[in-house]
Design an enzyme around this catalytic site. Structure first.
Site, PDB file in Angstrom:
ATOM      1  N   TYR A 126       6.319  -6.602   1.351  1.00 42.35           N
ATOM      2  CA  TYR A 126       6.433  -7.149   2.705  1.00 42.35           C
ATOM      3  C   TYR A 126       7.575  -6.487   3.485  1.00 42.35           C
ATOM      4  O   TYR A 126       7.930  -6.946   4.562  1.00 42.35           O
ATOM      5  CB  TYR A 126       6.664  -8.663   2.650  1.00 42.35           C
ATOM      6  CG  TYR A 126       5.395  -9.443   2.407  1.00 42.35           C
ATOM      7  CD1 TYR A 126       4.675  -9.285   1.232  1.00 42.35           C
ATOM      8  CD2 TYR A 126       4.902 -10.345   3.354  1.00 42.35           C
ATOM      9  CE1 TYR A 126       3.514  -9.999   0.994  1.00 42.35           C
ATOM     10  CE2 TYR A 126       3.739 -11.059   3.127  1.00 42.35           C
ATOM     11  CZ  TYR A 126       3.047 -10.884   1.950  1.00 42.35           C
ATOM     12  OH  TYR A 126       1.894 -11.591   1.727  1.00 42.35           O
ATOM     13  N   LYS A 173       4.070  -7.498 -12.780  1.00 44.81           N
ATOM     14  CA  LYS A 173       3.189  -6.399 -13.195  1.00 44.81           C
ATOM     15  C   LYS A 173       4.104  -5.278 -13.689  1.00 44.81           C
ATOM     16  O   LYS A 173       4.013  -4.118 -13.260  1.00 44.81           O
ATOM     17  CB  LYS A 173       2.318  -5.966 -11.993  1.00 44.81           C
ATOM     18  CG  LYS A 173       1.202  -5.001 -12.328  1.00 44.81           C
ATOM     19  CD  LYS A 173      -0.006  -5.656 -12.978  1.00 44.81           C
ATOM     20  CE  LYS A 173      -1.023  -4.611 -13.398  1.00 44.81           C
ATOM     21  NZ  LYS A 173      -2.144  -5.165 -14.175  1.00 44.81           N
ATOM     22  N   ASP A 206      -2.401 -10.359 -13.407  1.00 49.33           N
ATOM     23  CA  ASP A 206      -3.863 -10.463 -13.569  1.00 49.33           C
ATOM     24  C   ASP A 206      -4.205 -11.531 -14.609  1.00 49.33           C
ATOM     25  O   ASP A 206      -5.089 -12.363 -14.411  1.00 49.33           O
ATOM     26  CB  ASP A 206      -4.499  -9.105 -13.913  1.00 49.33           C
ATOM     27  CG  ASP A 206      -3.663  -8.252 -14.850  1.00 49.33           C
ATOM     28  OD1 ASP A 206      -2.551  -8.698 -15.214  1.00 49.33           O
ATOM     29  OD2 ASP A 206      -4.094  -7.160 -15.233  1.00 49.33           O
ATOM     30  N   ASP A 230       1.988 -14.744  -2.481  1.00 48.17           N
ATOM     31  CA  ASP A 230       1.023 -14.968  -1.392  1.00 48.17           C
ATOM     32  C   ASP A 230      -0.370 -15.180  -1.982  1.00 48.17           C
ATOM     33  O   ASP A 230      -1.070 -16.143  -1.652  1.00 48.17           O
ATOM     34  CB  ASP A 230       1.039 -13.742  -0.479  1.00 48.17           C
ATOM     35  CG  ASP A 230       0.047 -13.862   0.664  1.00 48.17           C
ATOM     36  OD1 ASP A 230       0.043 -14.908   1.317  1.00 48.17           O
ATOM     37  OD2 ASP A 230      -0.729 -12.912   0.876  1.00 48.17           O
TER      38      ASP A 230
END
Ligand code: ATP
Length: 335
Positions: A126, A173, A206, A230
């Site tokens: 962002y 991740k 994931d 988000d």
């Protein structure tokens, strides 16, 4: 004593759900001096200011805001004003409690979901730092800093400890973004070590998404960088009945702005059918922040009663009531 609060109706369904939230807050009997400020696509385009100073000035004065969504153009146009506001006031912690609400028909009705998302709110992808290096080749910068990662982790653990929750799961991740998410994880571990009585786990984003769908009841507190926050927020909203009911708070050292997880929902704007629950429950968080605990409890319980009765629900949760009819029912339930 009267509380000065900046009310930002926003655009799309924002003005409709903000008006509903204002009515129910007033109905609690808590005295509020509402400072209504305009922040919408129209104002941004008219003034040419991405973040009108009048809004910032009001929030700097009142320190507390209740905010409706503001539309962000997709794939071009001005940058997100929601993001700009969070950065400008350094509202670094985005807190989103996600609970099952009795009376809402969902695919997970037989499961009790009760989790809280802590999303870092100021950096990550962002950052808005994108460039076209050469034609048709674009890079976007993912910014992760120790300062921001430590403070969101501290915020999440402090909360977990203070309310007696048991487990924090950091979502990342770091197998792919070894440096960026690696740093985020190191910061989470460092803070976790100071809270040995709180269980600390890590999940790759994931896998976290799958686990949330398969075993949502096993999650307690979730801690993550901005973008995963988000996406996971909308996923979690889907588990408990949709975006119409999940509230949120943007917290900084000096300011707090309360807003729903949902966006401006242009597909239903102006029709009088938007679900104002998310804004009302954001108002509950605001009342708690203002230490108006009794009013917060009464508003929360009035919303719960209306859902349990099931007669005045909006279309997104299976009813056919208008925004106003639902709001009237909540006020009546407050007694
Ligand atoms: P943003 O990216 O700005 O957060 P979004 O892409 O998540 O927005 P929303 O504007 O939140 O999208 O809307 C997603 C879907 O959820 C739309 O179909 C919308 O009508 C529905 N929705 C969102 N909020 C509400 C609400 N309060 N009441 C009823 N439906 C809603």
């Amino acid at each position: 004593m009267s509380h000065p609060i900046t009310l930002i109706p926003g655009d799309g369904i924002g003005p409709e759900v903000a008006a509903a939230a204002r009515r129910v807050v007033d109905a609690t009997g808590v005295r509020v001096d509402w400072e209504v400020t305009e922040l919408s696509t129209e104002v941004i385009l008219k003034t040419g200011q991405a973040l009108p100073e009048s809004v910032v000035e009001s929030l700097e004065r009142t320190r507390v805001g209740l905010k409706g969504p503001v539309t962000t153009p997709i794939g071009g146009g001005f940058s997100s004003v929601n993001v700009a506001l969070r950065k400008r006031l350094d509202l670094y912690a985005n807190v989103r409690p996600v609970h099952s609400l009795a009376g809402v028909a969902t695919r997970f009705q037989d499961v009790k979901i009760d989790l809280v998302i802590f999303r870092e709110n100021t950096e990550d992808l962002y950052s808005g730092l994108e460039q076209e290096v050469v034609k048709d080749v674009v890079t976007g910068l993912k910014v992760i800093t120790r300062t921001a990662s430590i403070r969101i982790a501290e915020y999440a653990f402090k909360f977990t400890d203070s309310v007696g929750r048991k487990k924090v799961t950091a979502v990342h991740k770091a197998n792919i973004m070894k440096l960026a998410d690696g740093l985020f994880l190191r910061c989470c571990r460092e803070v976790a070590a100071r809270y040995p009585h709180i269980e600390y786990k890590e999940l790759i984003v994931d896998n976290a998404s799958m686990q949330l769908v398969m075993r949502p009841e096993t999650f307690d507190v979730l801690l993550m960088p901005n973008l995963y926050g988000d996406i996971i927020s909308d996923l979690c909203a889907g588990l408990v009945g949709g975006l119409g009911i999940v509230p949120g708070a943007n917290m900084g050292e000096n300011h707090a702005v309360f807003e729903a997880v949902h966006g401006s929902a242009p597909d239903i704007a102006g029709k009088g059918i938007a679900n104002p629950t998310a804004m009302m429950l954001s108002s509950v968080l605001m009342l708690m922040h203002l230490k108006e605990m009794d009013a917060a409890r009464r508003l929360q319980s009035a919303v719960e009663k209306v859902y349990a009765a099931g007669k005045h629900l909006t279309a997104d949760v299976g009813g056919n009531a208008s925004t106003n009819q639902f709001t009237d029912a909540v006020i009546a339930a407050m007694g």
